[in-house]
Motif scaffolding. Sequence first.
Motif, short mmCIF file in Angstrom:
data_model
loop_
_atom_site.label_atom_id
_atom_site.label_comp_id
_atom_site.label_asym_id
_atom_site.label_seq_id
_atom_site.Cartn_x
_atom_site.Cartn_y
_atom_site.Cartn_z
N ASN A 1 -13.56 -11.30 0.24
CA ASN A 1 -12.56 -12.22 0.49
C ASN A 1 -11.72 -11.61 1.77
O ASN A 1 -10.90 -12.56 2.25
CB ASN A 1 -12.09 -12.76 -0.54
CG ASN A 1 -12.49 -13.29 -1.68
OD1 ASN A 1 -13.48 -13.85 -1.42
ND2 ASN A 1 -12.38 -13.35 -2.94
N GLU A 2 -11.70 -10.56 1.96
CA GLU A 2 -11.03 -9.73 3.10
C GLU A 2 -11.48 -9.69 4.45
O GLU A 2 -10.96 -9.14 5.18
CB GLU A 2 -10.20 -8.60 2.59
CG GLU A 2 -9.65 -8.81 1.16
CD GLU A 2 -9.42 -7.32 0.69
OE1 GLU A 2 -8.05 -7.05 0.61
OE2 GLU A 2 -10.26 -6.37 0.58
N ALA A 3 -12.79 -10.55 4.52
CA ALA A 3 -13.56 -10.19 6.09
C ALA A 3 -12.62 -10.76 6.97
O ALA A 3 -12.28 -12.24 6.86
CB ALA A 3 -14.71 -10.79 5.73
N ARG B 1 -8.38 1.10 1.91
CA ARG B 1 -7.48 2.10 1.11
C ARG B 1 -6.05 2.16 2.17
O ARG B 1 -4.98 2.14 1.74
CB ARG B 1 -7.96 3.28 1.21
CG ARG B 1 -9.13 3.50 0.08
CD ARG B 1 -9.60 4.92 0.01
NE ARG B 1 -10.79 4.86 -1.06
CZ ARG B 1 -12.14 5.18 -0.55
NH1 ARG B 1 -12.33 5.24 0.69
NH2 ARG B 1 -12.98 4.94 -1.44
N LYS B 2 -6.30 2.23 3.54
CA LYS B 2 -5.19 2.18 4.44
C LYS B 2 -4.29 0.98 4.23
O LYS B 2 -3.08 0.88 4.18
CB LYS B 2 -5.75 2.26 5.86
CG LYS B 2 -6.22 3.68 6.24
CD LYS B 2 -6.59 3.64 7.74
CE LYS B 2 -5.46 3.79 8.60
NZ LYS B 2 -5.97 3.81 10.02
N ALA B 3 -4.88 -0.20 4.05
CA ALA B 3 -4.13 -1.41 3.87
C ALA B 3 -3.46 -1.42 2.65
O ALA B 3 -2.11 -1.98 2.80
CB ALA B 3 -5.23 -2.58 3.87
N ALA B 4 -3.81 -0.83 1.41
CA ALA B 4 -3.32 -0.98 0.09
C ALA B 4 -2.07 0.21 0.16
O ALA B 4 -1.16 -0.26 -0.06
CB ALA B 4 -4.24 -0.46 -0.81
N LEU B 5 -2.23 1.24 0.82
CA LEU B 5 -1.23 2.12 0.92
C LEU B 5 0.07 1.76 2.11
O LEU B 5 1.32 1.86 1.70
CB LEU B 5 -1.70 3.42 1.51
CG LEU B 5 -2.64 4.21 0.50
CD1 LEU B 5 -3.09 5.59 1.36
CD2 LEU B 5 -1.84 4.69 -0.56
N GLY B 6 -0.36 0.93 2.99
CA GLY B 6 0.62 0.68 3.82
C GLY B 6 1.22 -0.98 3.80
O GLY B 6 2.05 -1.56 4.48
N THR C 1 -5.93 -6.24 4.86
CA THR C 1 -7.10 -5.44 5.31
C THR C 1 -7.70 -6.01 6.68
O THR C 1 -8.40 -5.45 7.47
CB THR C 1 -8.29 -5.79 4.03
OG1 THR C 1 -7.62 -5.10 2.99
CG2 THR C 1 -9.48 -4.94 4.46
N PHE C 2 -7.67 -7.37 6.78
CA PHE C 2 -7.86 -8.00 8.07
C PHE C 2 -7.45 -7.36 9.15
O PHE C 2 -8.05 -7.25 10.30
CB PHE C 2 -7.48 -9.38 7.93
CG PHE C 2 -7.53 -10.26 9.25
CD1 PHE C 2 -6.86 -10.22 10.21
CD2 PHE C 2 -8.81 -11.17 9.34
CE1 PHE C 2 -6.93 -11.01 11.48
CE2 PHE C 2 -9.01 -11.92 10.49
CZ PHE C 2 -8.02 -11.77 11.50
N ASP C 3 -6.24 -7.02 9.30
CA ASP C 3 -5.49 -6.41 10.48
C ASP C 3 -5.88 -4.87 10.62
O ASP C 3 -5.98 -4.47 11.83
CB ASP C 3 -4.03 -6.63 10.21
CG ASP C 3 -3.19 -7.89 10.60
OD1 ASP C 3 -4.07 -8.97 11.19
OD2 ASP C 3 -2.37 -8.20 9.56
N VAL C 4 -5.95 -4.35 9.52
CA VAL C 4 -6.40 -2.88 9.71
C VAL C 4 -7.68 -2.77 10.17
O VAL C 4 -8.09 -1.75 10.93
CB VAL C 4 -6.29 -1.99 8.15
CG1 VAL C 4 -6.55 -0.59 8.31
CG2 VAL C 4 -4.74 -2.35 7.72
#
Length: 265
Positions: A167-169, A197-202, A206-209
């Motif tokens: 769903n994060e595409a 993982r980067k999106a979760a930590l920051g 996820t879309f933007d990352v």
Amino acid sequence: MEQLRDEHRSADRLARQGLTPSRTGLFTGPPGVGKTLAARWLADELKLPLLVLDLSSVMSSYLGRTGGNIRKVLDYAKSSPSVLLLDELDTVAKRRDDMAEVGELKRLVTVLLQEIDDWPSGSLLLAATNHAELLDPAVWRRFDLVVKFPLPGPAELEEALLHYCGNEAPSNIDFLARILQGSSFADAERFVMTARRKAALGGDRTFDVLLSMGQERLAQMNHVERLQVALDLVQDGSLSQRRASELTGVSRDTIRRKQRADQEQ
């Protein structure tokens, strides 16, 4: 792959015609393109246990023991219906005319060929290699079926990215597929998981990352490569010239001129 499955599912129909199912299959292709996954799929479809032997792990420093090790494993796999995958086949089944290889290793190839010839029809022996060019020519003739697993193209990568993202595409998934061209499915999965993982930590989307990572990867390409990505995105109707320019950093004028030149040729 489906025919291989159907042959074993309908062995009785083949028997009425005096035929037996394919006993052996060889999977070739670069790492991360689905060879092991295909073996798992076949085992699941046939409701048989999957046994995986990494041949690089049984190469003993005392080569004489390796032949015995392989025979023991194959004898065990033959004892009941199963799907056996011999991974890293090139570790053992190298060309016997390779002068760099010792005589014992050449004899090991002979042992392996004999075992493949004796494989029972009730089970399925699969082998996988990332380096088909290293295989002894006699090895190829022993397999009933050879399946080549190529690297995915843009359409396959796009489908894989959509699967991995869920769903994060991002809406510009086709942009990422072009950026990852030449990558395997495993590479694409790692790319998405790193972004998640980067999106979760920051605390980011996820879309933007994913888009940020895609642009970072694009920045490492030279101008010709970036221009080709932009042209691909415009020509297949995925993006406008303006949006392709924004994502790739190639000016709209350059994209327009190149398109015109290609059309005139």
